[in-house]
Design a protein around this motif. Structure first.
Motif, mmCIF file in Angstrom:
data_model
loop_
_atom_site.group_PDB
_atom_site.id
_atom_site.type_symbol
_atom_site.label_atom_id
_atom_site.label_comp_id
_atom_site.label_asym_id
_atom_site.label_seq_id
_atom_site.Cartn_x
_atom_site.Cartn_y
_atom_site.Cartn_z
ATOM 1 N N ARG A 178 -6.249 -68.937 28.297
ATOM 2 C CA ARG A 178 -6.154 -68.420 29.658
ATOM 3 C C ARG A 178 -6.024 -66.900 29.652
ATOM 4 N NH1 ARG A 178 -5.446 -71.423 34.048
ATOM 5 N NH2 ARG A 178 -4.383 -69.671 35.037
ATOM 6 N N SER A 179 -5.306 -66.361 28.674
ATOM 7 C CA SER A 179 -5.138 -64.909 28.591
ATOM 8 C C SER A 179 -6.473 -64.215 28.384
ATOM 9 C CB SER A 179 -4.176 -64.568 27.449
ATOM 10 O OG SER A 179 -4.008 -63.171 27.330
ATOM 11 N N GLY A 195 -13.516 -67.196 38.236
ATOM 12 C CA GLY A 195 -12.086 -67.106 38.511
ATOM 13 C C GLY A 195 -11.394 -68.319 37.940
ATOM 14 N N LEU A 196 -10.081 -68.242 37.840
ATOM 15 C CA LEU A 196 -9.286 -69.341 37.313
ATOM 16 C C LEU A 196 -8.429 -69.932 38.416
ATOM 17 C CD1 LEU A 196 -7.989 -67.872 33.922
ATOM 18 C CD2 LEU A 196 -9.871 -69.470 34.280
ATOM 19 N N SER A 197 -8.455 -71.264 38.471
ATOM 20 C CA SER A 197 -7.631 -71.986 39.433
ATOM 21 C C SER A 197 -6.936 -73.128 38.705
ATOM 22 C CB SER A 197 -8.485 -72.525 40.584
ATOM 23 O OG SER A 197 -7.708 -73.309 41.482
ATOM 24 N N GLY A 198 -5.664 -72.963 38.427
ATOM 25 C CA GLY A 198 -4.947 -73.992 37.681
ATOM 26 C C GLY A 198 -5.577 -74.205 36.323
ATOM 27 N N ASP A 199 -5.955 -75.428 36.032
ATOM 28 C CA ASP A 199 -6.575 -75.747 34.748
ATOM 29 C C ASP A 199 -8.085 -75.887 34.871
ATOM 30 O OD1 ASP A 199 -6.592 -78.031 36.210
ATOM 31 O OD2 ASP A 199 -5.662 -79.316 34.697
ATOM 32 N N VAL A 241 -14.244 -67.269 24.347
ATOM 33 C CA VAL A 241 -13.866 -68.619 24.762
ATOM 34 C C VAL A 241 -15.130 -69.410 25.058
ATOM 35 C CG1 VAL A 241 -12.738 -70.015 26.551
ATOM 36 C CG2 VAL A 241 -11.621 -67.952 25.690
ATOM 37 N N VAL A 242 -15.160 -70.647 24.608
ATOM 38 C CA VAL A 242 -16.234 -71.576 24.939
ATOM 39 C C VAL A 242 -15.629 -72.756 25.682
ATOM 40 C CG1 VAL A 242 -17.973 -73.161 24.043
ATOM 41 C CG2 VAL A 242 -17.682 -70.916 22.985
ATOM 42 N N ILE A 243 -16.194 -73.074 26.838
ATOM 43 C CA ILE A 243 -15.722 -74.192 27.659
ATOM 44 C C ILE A 243 -16.878 -75.150 27.857
ATOM 45 C CG2 ILE A 243 -14.728 -74.879 29.878
ATOM 46 C CD1 ILE A 243 -13.967 -71.789 30.120
ATOM 47 N N ARG A 244 -16.651 -76.403 27.575
ATOM 48 C CA ARG A 244 -17.656 -77.436 27.828
ATOM 49 C C ARG A 244 -17.042 -78.479 28.750
ATOM 50 N NH1 ARG A 244 -20.944 -78.874 22.408
ATOM 51 N NH2 ARG A 244 -22.316 -79.698 24.027
ATOM 52 N N GLY A 245 -17.797 -78.902 29.729
ATOM 53 C CA GLY A 245 -17.245 -79.877 30.650
ATOM 54 C C GLY A 245 -18.160 -80.178 31.807
ATOM 55 N N VAL A 269 -15.075 -76.350 36.707
ATOM 56 C CA VAL A 269 -15.161 -76.978 35.391
ATOM 57 C C VAL A 269 -13.759 -77.001 34.776
ATOM 58 C CG1 VAL A 269 -16.200 -76.895 33.093
ATOM 59 C CG2 VAL A 269 -17.502 -76.092 35.084
ATOM 60 N N PRO A 270 -13.271 -78.155 34.341
ATOM 61 C CA PRO A 270 -11.935 -78.218 33.753
ATOM 62 C C PRO A 270 -11.877 -77.480 32.416
ATOM 63 C CG PRO A 270 -13.055 -80.317 33.517
ATOM 64 C CD PRO A 270 -13.925 -79.476 34.399
ATOM 65 N N LEU A 271 -10.699 -76.972 32.094
ATOM 66 C CA LEU A 271 -10.482 -76.293 30.818
ATOM 67 C C LEU A 271 -10.055 -77.266 29.724
ATOM 68 C CD1 LEU A 271 -8.590 -73.115 32.073
ATOM 69 C CD2 LEU A 271 -11.015 -73.334 31.506
ATOM 70 N N ALA A 272 -10.224 -78.566 29.975
ATOM 71 C CA ALA A 272 -9.761 -79.575 29.015
ATOM 72 C C ALA A 272 -10.457 -79.450 27.669
ATOM 73 C CB ALA A 272 -9.975 -80.979 29.592
ATOM 74 N N GLU A 273 -11.741 -79.039 27.693
ATOM 75 C CA GLU A 273 -12.489 -78.849 26.446
ATOM 76 C C GLU A 273 -12.809 -77.368 26.287
ATOM 77 O OE1 GLU A 273 -15.288 -81.998 24.751
ATOM 78 O OE2 GLU A 273 -15.537 -82.242 26.913
ATOM 79 N N ALA A 274 -11.826 -76.621 25.875
ATOM 80 C CA ALA A 274 -11.992 -75.179 25.690
ATOM 81 C C ALA A 274 -11.416 -74.776 24.342
ATOM 82 C CB ALA A 274 -11.288 -74.411 26.808
ATOM 83 N N SER A 275 -12.093 -73.856 23.690
ATOM 84 C CA SER A 275 -11.586 -73.298 22.444
ATOM 85 C C SER A 275 -11.908 -71.817 22.419
ATOM 86 C CB SER A 275 -12.203 -73.995 21.227
ATOM 87 O OG SER A 275 -13.611 -73.828 21.206
#
Length: 222
Positions: free
Chosen positions: A28-29, A55-59, A106-110, A155-161
């Motif tokens: 998130r940082s 932008g970021l909204s919650g997760d 950061v890579v986010i897939r979802g 897109v959820p951040l559940a699959e992020a690295s």
């Protein structure tokens, strides 16, 4: 501190795994410090990647664009890949094939899904806007037509690295005593002084949120 585990096999770093970051707060940082996301999706015409504000909204991470945007239409309710990268410096090695960069990425897939609703849709657009320039509350309010023409995907951040590199070049031991220079050239992006629009009417002051950007760095260090 316990080692963070990757959220899924497809977000597990294999090459350069020692630079992997899986902690939610660290990810998130980086996202909060970034400015542009590159969003990739497969459309009927083939794969496409476009740069977008976010932008970021919650997760969740939010992206937006015109309803006529083929990529966004293709991204509705399908898997997308979003990347955010911040370059912190050029790493100059003793040998050119050892050159690198210091960076945070950061890579986010979802699954990308539309944000709808009389409250949720405007709030999502405000979050995206204010991540870049927080003028939502001081500028002209968007019209109904503006809202109808703008699609927001979540897109959820559940699959992020994340992957982070810092420090000096990594050269071959045999080169360390040689005559060639090695080191780091830091890269710092910075907003310049504001330039009023050519057609701006006299007497209109720069919004404080915009004025505060002048001379500030475009991202912050971890």
């Amino acid at each position: 501190m316990a080692e963070q585990q990757p959220p899924s096999t497809r977000t597990t770093l294999k090459r350069g795994a020692n630079r992997a970051v899986y902690g939610t707060s660290e990810i998130r940082s980086i996202l909060q410090a970034g400015v542009i996301a590159h969003v990739g999706v497969t459309t009927d015409d083939g794969p496409i990647v476009l740069p977008m504000a976010y932008g970021l909204s919650g997760d969740h991470i939010l992206i937006h664009g015109g309803v006529a945007n083929a990529m966004l239409r293709g991204g509705r309710a399908v898997d997308v890949c979003i990347t955010v990268t911040i370059v912190d410096g050029l790493v100059v090695a003793r040998s050119p094939l050892h050159n690198s960069m210091n960076y945070r990425s950061v890579v986010i897939r979802g699954l990308a899904t539309p944000v709808a609703g009389d409250v949720e849709h405007p709030e999502a657009l405000k979050i995206i806007n204010d991540h870049i320039a927080p003028i939502w509350d001081s500028a002209r309010a968007p019209s109904d037509l503006d809202y109808r023409q703008t699609l927001v995907l979540s897109v959820p951040l559940a699959e992020a690295s994340a992957k982070v590199r810092g420090g000096d070049p990594i050269d071959d031991d045999a080169d360390l005593d040689g005559p060639h220079w090695a080191g780091v050239v830091p890269f710092v992006s910075q907003w310049g002084s504001v330039i009023p629009a050519a057609d701006l009417a006299a007497g209109i002051e720069v919004p404080p949120a915009v004025a505060s950007l002048a001379g500030s760095t475009a991202h912050v260090e971890l």
